[in-house]
Every structure is written in structure tokens, then in C-alpha cells.
Design a protein around this motif. Structure first.
Motif, PDB file in Angstrom:
ATOM      1  N   LEU A 123      13.132  10.243  -2.588  1.00 47.26           N
ATOM      2  CA  LEU A 123      12.115   9.392  -3.216  1.00 47.26           C
ATOM      3  C   LEU A 123      10.805   9.704  -2.494  1.00 47.26           C
ATOM      4  O   LEU A 123      10.759   9.684  -1.261  1.00 47.26           O
ATOM      5  CB  LEU A 123      12.520   7.929  -2.998  1.00 47.26           C
ATOM      6  CG  LEU A 123      11.689   6.815  -3.621  1.00 47.26           C
ATOM      7  CD1 LEU A 123      11.711   6.898  -5.139  1.00 47.26           C
ATOM      8  CD2 LEU A 123      12.267   5.447  -3.185  1.00 47.26           C
ATOM      9  N   ARG A 124       9.745  10.013  -3.257  1.00 42.06           N
ATOM     10  CA  ARG A 124       8.475  10.430  -2.645  1.00 42.06           C
ATOM     11  C   ARG A 124       7.469   9.282  -2.660  1.00 42.06           C
ATOM     12  O   ARG A 124       7.244   8.680  -3.718  1.00 42.06           O
ATOM     13  CB  ARG A 124       7.902  11.639  -3.381  1.00 42.06           C
ATOM     14  CG  ARG A 124       8.708  12.904  -3.112  1.00 42.06           C
ATOM     15  CD  ARG A 124       8.122  14.135  -3.789  1.00 42.06           C
ATOM     16  NE  ARG A 124       8.344  14.080  -5.234  1.00 42.06           N
ATOM     17  CZ  ARG A 124       7.379  14.019  -6.140  1.00 42.06           C
ATOM     18  NH1 ARG A 124       6.105  13.986  -5.758  1.00 42.06           N
ATOM     19  NH2 ARG A 124       7.656  13.982  -7.422  1.00 42.06           N
ATOM     20  N   ILE A 125       6.895   9.018  -1.495  1.00 42.24           N
ATOM     21  CA  ILE A 125       5.998   7.864  -1.354  1.00 42.24           C
ATOM     22  C   ILE A 125       4.731   8.264  -0.601  1.00 42.24           C
ATOM     23  O   ILE A 125       4.791   9.103   0.317  1.00 42.24           O
ATOM     24  CB  ILE A 125       6.742   6.714  -0.620  1.00 42.24           C
ATOM     25  CG1 ILE A 125       7.925   6.273  -1.491  1.00 42.24           C
ATOM     26  CG2 ILE A 125       5.812   5.521  -0.349  1.00 42.24           C
ATOM     27  CD1 ILE A 125       8.840   5.303  -0.881  1.00 42.24           C
ATOM     28  N   ARG A 126       3.609   7.664  -1.031  1.00 44.39           N
ATOM     29  CA  ARG A 126       2.344   7.878  -0.321  1.00 44.39           C
ATOM     30  C   ARG A 126       1.947   6.580   0.375  1.00 44.39           C
ATOM     31  O   ARG A 126       1.800   5.547  -0.294  1.00 44.39           O
ATOM     32  CB  ARG A 126       1.250   8.300  -1.293  1.00 44.39           C
ATOM     33  CG  ARG A 126      -0.139   8.360  -0.654  1.00 44.39           C
ATOM     34  CD  ARG A 126      -1.112   9.131  -1.509  1.00 44.39           C
ATOM     35  NE  ARG A 126      -0.608  10.494  -1.699  1.00 44.39           N
ATOM     36  CZ  ARG A 126      -0.970  11.289  -2.718  1.00 44.39           C
ATOM     37  NH1 ARG A 126      -1.827  10.858  -3.609  1.00 44.39           N
ATOM     38  NH2 ARG A 126      -0.450  12.496  -2.831  1.00 44.39           N
ATOM     39  N   ASP A 127       1.793   6.642   1.677  1.00 46.27           N
ATOM     40  CA  ASP A 127       1.277   5.486   2.424  1.00 46.27           C
ATOM     41  C   ASP A 127      -0.240   5.518   2.275  1.00 46.27           C
ATOM     42  O   ASP A 127      -0.907   6.364   2.883  1.00 46.27           O
ATOM     43  CB  ASP A 127       1.702   5.609   3.899  1.00 46.27           C
ATOM     44  CG  ASP A 127       1.238   4.403   4.709  1.00 46.27           C
ATOM     45  OD1 ASP A 127       0.228   3.753   4.306  1.00 46.27           O
ATOM     46  OD2 ASP A 127       1.866   4.103   5.730  1.00 46.27           O
ATOM     47  N   ASN A 136       0.825  -1.225   0.000  1.00 44.17           N
ATOM     48  CA  ASN A 136       0.000   0.000   0.000  1.00 44.17           C
ATOM     49  C   ASN A 136       0.853   1.266   0.000  1.00 44.17           C
ATOM     50  O   ASN A 136       0.440   2.302   0.510  1.00 44.17           O
ATOM     51  CB  ASN A 136      -0.950   0.022   1.217  1.00 44.17           C
ATOM     52  CG  ASN A 136      -1.947  -1.115   1.142  1.00 44.17           C
ATOM     53  OD1 ASN A 136      -2.603  -1.301   0.115  1.00 44.17           O
ATOM     54  ND2 ASN A 136      -2.035  -1.915   2.197  1.00 44.17           N
ATOM     55  N   GLN A 137       2.049   1.150  -0.560  1.00 46.20           N
ATOM     56  CA  GLN A 137       2.950   2.301  -0.635  1.00 46.20           C
ATOM     57  C   GLN A 137       3.083   2.692  -2.108  1.00 46.20           C
ATOM     58  O   GLN A 137       3.709   1.975  -2.898  1.00 46.20           O
ATOM     59  CB  GLN A 137       4.332   1.961  -0.060  1.00 46.20           C
ATOM     60  CG  GLN A 137       4.310   1.380   1.339  1.00 46.20           C
ATOM     61  CD  GLN A 137       3.707   2.326   2.365  1.00 46.20           C
ATOM     62  OE1 GLN A 137       4.138   3.472   2.493  1.00 46.20           O
ATOM     63  NE2 GLN A 137       2.710   1.840   3.096  1.00 46.20           N
ATOM     64  N   LEU A 138       2.480   3.808  -2.454  1.00 44.20           N
ATOM     65  CA  LEU A 138       2.480   4.270  -3.842  1.00 44.20           C
ATOM     66  C   LEU A 138       3.626   5.254  -4.044  1.00 44.20           C
ATOM     67  O   LEU A 138       3.671   6.305  -3.385  1.00 44.20           O
ATOM     68  CB  LEU A 138       1.141   4.979  -4.142  1.00 44.20           C
ATOM     69  CG  LEU A 138       1.026   5.653  -5.504  1.00 44.20           C
ATOM     70  CD1 LEU A 138       0.886   4.613  -6.615  1.00 44.20           C
ATOM     71  CD2 LEU A 138      -0.168   6.609  -5.527  1.00 44.20           C
ATOM     72  N   CYS A 139       4.533   4.914  -4.926  1.00 43.24           N
ATOM     73  CA  CYS A 139       5.637   5.839  -5.199  1.00 43.24           C
ATOM     74  C   CYS A 139       5.103   6.971  -6.074  1.00 43.24           C
ATOM     75  O   CYS A 139       4.449   6.733  -7.089  1.00 43.24           O
ATOM     76  CB  CYS A 139       6.778   5.104  -5.879  1.00 43.24           C
ATOM     77  SG  CYS A 139       8.106   6.219  -6.326  1.00 43.24           S
ATOM     78  N   LEU A 140       5.397   8.197  -5.690  1.00 39.92           N
ATOM     79  CA  LEU A 140       4.878   9.361  -6.430  1.00 39.92           C
ATOM     80  C   LEU A 140       5.916   9.874  -7.417  1.00 39.92           C
ATOM     81  O   LEU A 140       5.582  10.579  -8.358  1.00 39.92           O
ATOM     82  CB  LEU A 140       4.497  10.479  -5.454  1.00 39.92           C
ATOM     83  CG  LEU A 140       3.450  10.094  -4.396  1.00 39.92           C
ATOM     84  CD1 LEU A 140       3.307  11.187  -3.351  1.00 39.92           C
ATOM     85  CD2 LEU A 140       2.102   9.818  -5.057  1.00 39.92           C
ATOM     86  N   GLY A 141       7.172   9.583  -7.195  1.00 40.59           N
ATOM     87  CA  GLY A 141       8.226  10.065  -8.092  1.00 40.59           C
ATOM     88  C   GLY A 141       9.510  10.300  -7.314  1.00 40.59           C
ATOM     89  O   GLY A 141       9.583   9.984  -6.120  1.00 40.59           O
ATOM     90  N   SER A 168       5.573   3.167 -15.383  1.00 52.94           N
ATOM     91  CA  SER A 168       6.435   3.651 -14.295  1.00 52.94           C
ATOM     92  C   SER A 168       6.279   5.122 -13.908  1.00 52.94           C
ATOM     93  O   SER A 168       6.528   6.027 -14.715  1.00 52.94           O
ATOM     94  CB  SER A 168       7.890   3.384 -14.695  1.00 52.94           C
ATOM     95  OG  SER A 168       8.776   3.991 -13.770  1.00 52.94           O
ATOM     96  N   ALA A 169       5.920   5.341 -12.651  1.00 54.17           N
ATOM     97  CA  ALA A 169       5.816   6.711 -12.131  1.00 54.17           C
ATOM     98  C   ALA A 169       7.204   7.321 -12.024  1.00 54.17           C
ATOM     99  O   ALA A 169       7.388   8.525 -12.225  1.00 54.17           O
ATOM    100  CB  ALA A 169       5.143   6.687 -10.758  1.00 54.17           C
ATOM    101  N   LEU A 170       8.199   6.484 -11.712  1.00 53.75           N
ATOM    102  CA  LEU A 170       9.564   7.020 -11.579  1.00 53.75           C
ATOM    103  C   LEU A 170      10.105   7.445 -12.937  1.00 53.75           C
ATOM    104  O   LEU A 170      10.730   8.492 -13.064  1.00 53.75           O
ATOM    105  CB  LEU A 170      10.465   5.978 -10.902  1.00 53.75           C
ATOM    106  CG  LEU A 170      10.290   5.983  -9.383  1.00 53.75           C
ATOM    107  CD1 LEU A 170      10.875   4.742  -8.739  1.00 53.75           C
ATOM    108  CD2 LEU A 170      10.911   7.244  -8.772  1.00 53.75           C
ATOM    109  N   ARG A 171       9.838   6.630 -13.963  1.00 52.83           N
ATOM    110  CA  ARG A 171      10.290   7.030 -15.312  1.00 52.83           C
ATOM    111  C   ARG A 171       9.640   8.364 -15.697  1.00 52.83           C
ATOM    112  O   ARG A 171      10.304   9.276 -16.162  1.00 52.83           O
ATOM    113  CB  ARG A 171       9.916   5.942 -16.332  1.00 52.83           C
ATOM    114  CG  ARG A 171      10.521   6.174 -17.702  1.00 52.83           C
ATOM    115  CD  ARG A 171      10.083   5.106 -18.706  1.00 52.83           C
ATOM    116  NE  ARG A 171       8.693   5.210 -19.073  1.00 52.83           N
ATOM    117  CZ  ARG A 171       7.798   4.235 -18.975  1.00 52.83           C
ATOM    118  NH1 ARG A 171       8.145   3.045 -18.541  1.00 52.83           N
ATOM    119  NH2 ARG A 171       6.532   4.429 -19.321  1.00 52.83           N
ATOM    120  N   ALA A 172       8.347   8.473 -15.431  1.00 53.51           N
ATOM    121  CA  ALA A 172       7.625   9.705 -15.787  1.00 53.51           C
ATOM    122  C   ALA A 172       8.183  10.901 -15.027  1.00 53.51           C
ATOM    123  O   ALA A 172       8.370  11.975 -15.603  1.00 53.51           O
ATOM    124  CB  ALA A 172       6.138   9.526 -15.493  1.00 53.51           C
TER     125      ALA A 172
END
Ligand SMILES: Cc1cc2nc3c(=O)[nH]c(=O)nc-3n(C[C@H](O)[C@H](O)[C@H](O)COP(=O)(O)OP(=O)(O)OC[C@H]3O[C@@H](n4cnc5c(N)ncnc54)[C@H](O)[C@@H]3O)c2cc1C
Length: 450
Positions: free
Chosen positions: A145-149, A132-137, A171-175
Motif C-alpha cells: 500500500l503506497r502512502i505519502r506523508d 495528513n497521510q495521502l494514499c497513492l494506491g 477513491s484513489a485505491l479503486r482507481a
């Protein structure tokens, strides 16, 4: 080797590549934090809308073996010996994939395989899996590294270096790195989409051979089906998005029913709930991701679909993603620093993933069309014959990709082109015989020993 503030490697995305990579890194003594946006698959239903089963071949098997996961993976596999081609008339023929007993492809359920890999990773004391950890970028300049719990409803940051992004084709990180101007990414969408349908176990029993990948090639489109361990099959319709014969032209139950009765009459009895499934199941998009560079110094590396998603027609996307992991593992054994390791992964892998991207696109035309062509069938037979006579030098391209992980994709593409010209020259025509002396001379001249 620096390991960020927490002393751990961040892996974003606990899909097939991310979960395997976490396990491989932990087995090399690294500590790993694996961030995944989904809920824990051990406690929830698999996500809808993803392909249900996949063809696993030698490259993927090698990676799973390297991580010691095969004892748990093997019971999930069903051997597929070849392509069962179903013609409009209802006639069917099996085209073997290779000519040796072990030259088979394995059908495996995505959710089952992913669950086993997550369980194996989570069992290792070096791995902490956070669901349930969404990486934002990523903010590379700030090294964060930005993450949403998603459970707690709060955003937080962790040190970026080192992060491996295995967050898939979207990929959110690629974007986020592309929008910061740190890499260039191009997504080439196919104008054909796909939809999955389940052929139930009782309906398929005794009708569809369980040890084959079934194809109903229809020229501009096709239906395929892979077996599942519960006796059911997952069928996938690949069809143009718009135009006279397309998903856009199948908007009513009547249109869907008529289309299947006309094109896939022998499948209709296996799909009593066709129109309900067709309406309920999502229509997926297919594309190729081209991206460069794959890494930002020693901060971050894109891997798997995040770096090089491909269309599924060679059944190699997962295999390529797992093969990426074997290279990281090998390089870790040589103690590079992260920047050097990431650069080396990209240097070795990018030409190879570009090659499989191309071969995967080419294979669509082969699967939906050429397999029915007499000349294609004749040249395929000739290729197998040449492999029998000159196994050190001539291996059909399909076999190089699927059964020979020691031959890199780029080399399979290169040798495949030489072989295609050779087959044209040696083609004996409908009822001729191959000139064996010429074949031997040309093969020795043009193809080095493997
Ligand atoms: C119809 C179809 C059929 C296919 N058939 C085959 C086949 O037969 N053989 C084959 O080898 N390949 C096949 N593939 C390709 C294969 O599915 C992919 O190549 C493979 O899943 C790539 O693995 P991955 O780990 O890179 O990405 P994924 O498996 O997509 O995993 C990505 C993970 O990251 C997570 N994630 C995504 N975004 C975030 C975020 N922002 N934050 C945190 N987590 C995130 C996701 O939830 C997921 O768990 C097929 C693909 C399709 C579409």
C-alpha cells in the motif's frame, strides 16, 4: 486470520464509514491503523466543498448505535418530520415522511458527526489514526500500500493485506486497482450539479420550520434546505450543468439574482448575501459509482462511497456506507478469514447498493417534480392508508428504505415495484373511494407477510 506485516488492519479514509469501521473493528479486538489525507479535524477547519449537513435515517442510526456512539451523536441531531413543499406562489405544505412518531429523518452536520466518530475511534486503544497521510494506491502483485506523508513530504509503503478502502467516491485505491486491470469501475455522472448556500439563523428564524426538510420543487430543478443545530439552514440548489436554465446560464450576479427572484422568491429575503455566496461556493458534481469486484482476495476491500457512491436524492449514501460497516462487524463475529469475509460482504451488499443507487436516481424526479402532482399526492395518501390497514404486508417504499433497516434495499425495490402496480390498480381517481375488499385480496395475493 492474517493481519499483514504490522499485525493491524489498514483502513484508508477516516470519513464517516472509515472512522466508524475502525471503532467497530477495535471493539472486536482488532488493531487498526486509520490513514486520512486531511489534517486532524480536532485541530483544523472542515474541508470546503463537501455537503454540510446530511439526512441520517434508521440504517445509519443502527450502525452508530452498534458502535456505542449514540450518546455523543444524539445532541447533534435535529428531527425532520417530513418534506415542507414550497410552491412558486409561496404556499407551503408539510408531507409527513411516515405515520408513526418515530418515523423521522435526522439532520446532522457532516463535520460534527465525522469529528465525533474520529474522536471515538481515536480514544480506543486499538486504533491509531494518522492524519495528513495521502494514499497513492496499491500494488496488489507486490502486496504493498503506497502512502505519502504530507507533513514530512515523504512516500512510504506498508503491507497491503488486509486493507479496507473507505476513501470515498473519488477513491484513489479503486482507481489504482482499476488501472491495474483488477476491477472494473464505471462512474455515471449526472448532468445536474449542486451548490450549497447558507440561510443564516437570524434570517430563517420564525420563517422556516426547523423540524422539516424544505423543498422548492420546480420541475427540472429544485432547491432544498436542512436545519443546522445553530439555527441556520443549509440550502442546496440542484440544477442542470448546461442549457437554458442551468448553472452555465448563471454567470453574473444579475442573472443569479433574477433567477432566485423568479423561482424562489420566498428564499431571497433569507439570503441577503446570495450573490456573494453563489460566486464563492463551489459547484459540485453528482454521480453513481458501479464497481466490481469490490475485493482483491483477502488483500483489500472497497467499502462505502469508494465501492458504491450514489446520487443524494434518497439521502442514503452515508446510511448505506454505515450499514456496510454493520455487516463487516457481524461477519467478524463469525471468524471468517479475510478473503472469505470480503467476498461475503460483496455478495450480500452489492445487489443492495445497486438497488439503492437506482432508487436514489428515481427519487430526483419525485422530489423536483412529482411531489407537486395531484395523482402522486393521492397515491402517496393511499399507500399510507394501506400501510395502516395492512402493516404486516404493505409498507410504502420510501418508508422501507428510510425506517426499516431489517428490509434490505433490494427487497424494498422489489416489493416497491409490486406495490406501485397495486396502487395503480386501486387508484380511486380524484373523488372515488378505495375498494377495500379488492385491496385486501390483492395485497394478500401479491405481498408476503414481512
Ligand atoms: C450534496 C450531497 C448531499 C448528501 N446528502 C446525504 C444525505 O442526506 N444522507 C446520506 O445518507 N448521504 C448523503 N450524501 C452522501 C454521503 O455524503 C456519502 O455517501 C458519505 O459521505 C460516504 O461516506 P464514506 O465514508 O464512504 O466517504 P467520505 O465521507 O467521502 O469519506 C472519505 C474519506 O477518505 C478520505 N480520503 C479520500 N481520499 C483519500 C486518500 N487518497 N488517502 C487518504 N484519505 C483519503 C477523505 O478525506 C474522507 O475523510 C450526500 C452527498 C452529497 C454530495
Amino acid at each position: 486470520m492474517s493481519e499483514g506485516a504490522a499485525g493491524a488492519v489498514n483502513i484508508v479514509g477516516a470519513g464517516l464509514a472509515g472512522a466508524l469501521l475502525a471503532l467497530l473493528l477495535a471493539r472486536r479486538g482488532r488493531s487498526v491503523i486509520l490513514y486520512e489525507r486531511r489534517a486532524d479535524p480536532r485541530q483544523s477547519q472542515p474541508e470546503r466543498g463537501r455537503s454540510i449537513n446530511l439526512g441520517l435515517a434508521a440504517r445509519g442510526m443502527r450502525a452508530l448505535e452498534l458502535a456505542g456512539t449514540m450518546p455523543r451523536v444524539r445532541p447533534l441531531l435535529i428531527a425532520m418530520r417530513g418534506r415542507m413543499i414550497h410552491e412558486r406562489s409561496g404556499a407551503s405544505t408539510l408531507h409527513r415522511y411516515g405515520q408513526r412518531e418515530h418515523e423521522v429523518i435526522w439532520s446532522v452536520g457532516r463535520a460534527d458527526l465525522n469529528r465525533v466518530l474520529i474522536e471515538e475511534a481515536a480514544r480506543h486503544p486499538g486504533v491509531s489514526v494518522r492524519f495528513n497521510q495521502l494514499c497513492l494506491g496499491a500494488d496488489a502483485a507486490a502486496g504493498r500500500l503506497r502512502i505519502r506523508d504530507q507533513s514530512a513530504g515523504r512516500d512510504y509503503e506498508v503491507a497491503l493485506e488486509p486493507t479496507i478502502a473507505t476513501d470515498g467516491a473519488g477513491s484513489a485505491l479503486r482507481a489504482s486497482l482499476a488501472s491495474a486491470g483488477l476491477l472494473r469501475a464505471r462512474e455515471e455522472w449526472l448532468d445536474h450539479d449542486y451548490k450549497e448556500l447558507t440561510l443564516s439563523a437570524p434570517a430563517a428564524r420564525g420563517i422556516l420550520d426547523r423540524q422539516a426538510l424544505h423543498i422548492w420543487p420546480r420541475g427540472g430543478f429544485m432547491l432544498i434546505a436542512l436545519p443546522n443545530t445553530d439555527g441556520s439552514f443549509t440550502a442546496t440548489l440542484f440544477l442542470a450543468r448546461s442549457g437554458p436554465v442551468s448553472f452555465a446560464a448563471l454567470t453574473s450576479s444579475r442573472q443569479v439574482g433574477e433567477f432566485f427572484s423568479r423561482e424562489f422568491a420566498d428564499v431571497v429575503p433569507l439570503l441577503p448575501d446570495l450573490t456573494a455566496q453563489f460566486a464563492a461556493h463551489p459547484q459540485g458534481q453528482l454521480g453513481t459509482v458501479h464497481c466490481a469486484p469490490w475485493h482483491i482476495g483477502g488483500q483489500l476491500l472497497l467499502l462505502g462511497d469508494a465501492a458504491h457512491a450514489i446520487v443524494p436524492f434518497h439521502g442514503q449514501g452515508m446510511n448505506a456506507a454505515l450499514e456496510d460497516c454493520t455487516l463487516v462487524d457481524e461477519l467478524l463475529g463469525q471468524e471468517h478469514d479475510w478473503a472469505a469475509l470480503f467476498a461475503e460482504v460483496e455478495r450480500v451488499r452489492r445487489p443492495n447498493t445497486e438497488a439503492i443507487a437506482r432508487m436514489a436516481l428515481e427519487n430526483y424526479a419525485e422530489m423536483r417534480d412529482a411531489v407537486l402532482d395531484a395523482r402522486f399526492v393521492r397515491l402517496r395518501k393511499l399507500a399510507l392508508e394501506l400501510e395502516r390497514r395492512f402493516p404486516e404486508r404493505f409498507i410504502p417504499r420510501y418508508s422501507m428504505v428510510m425506517f426499516h433497516p431489517e428490509i434490505p434495499y433490494a427487497e424494498a425495490l422489489r416489493r416497491g415495484a409490486v406495490q406501485a402496480r397495486l396502487l395503480e390498480e386501486l387508484d380511486p381517481g380524484a373523488d372515488g373511494a378505495v375498494d377495500a375488499a379488492l385491496a385486501e385480496r390483492l395485497i394478500n395475493e401479491r405481498l408476503s407477510a414481512l
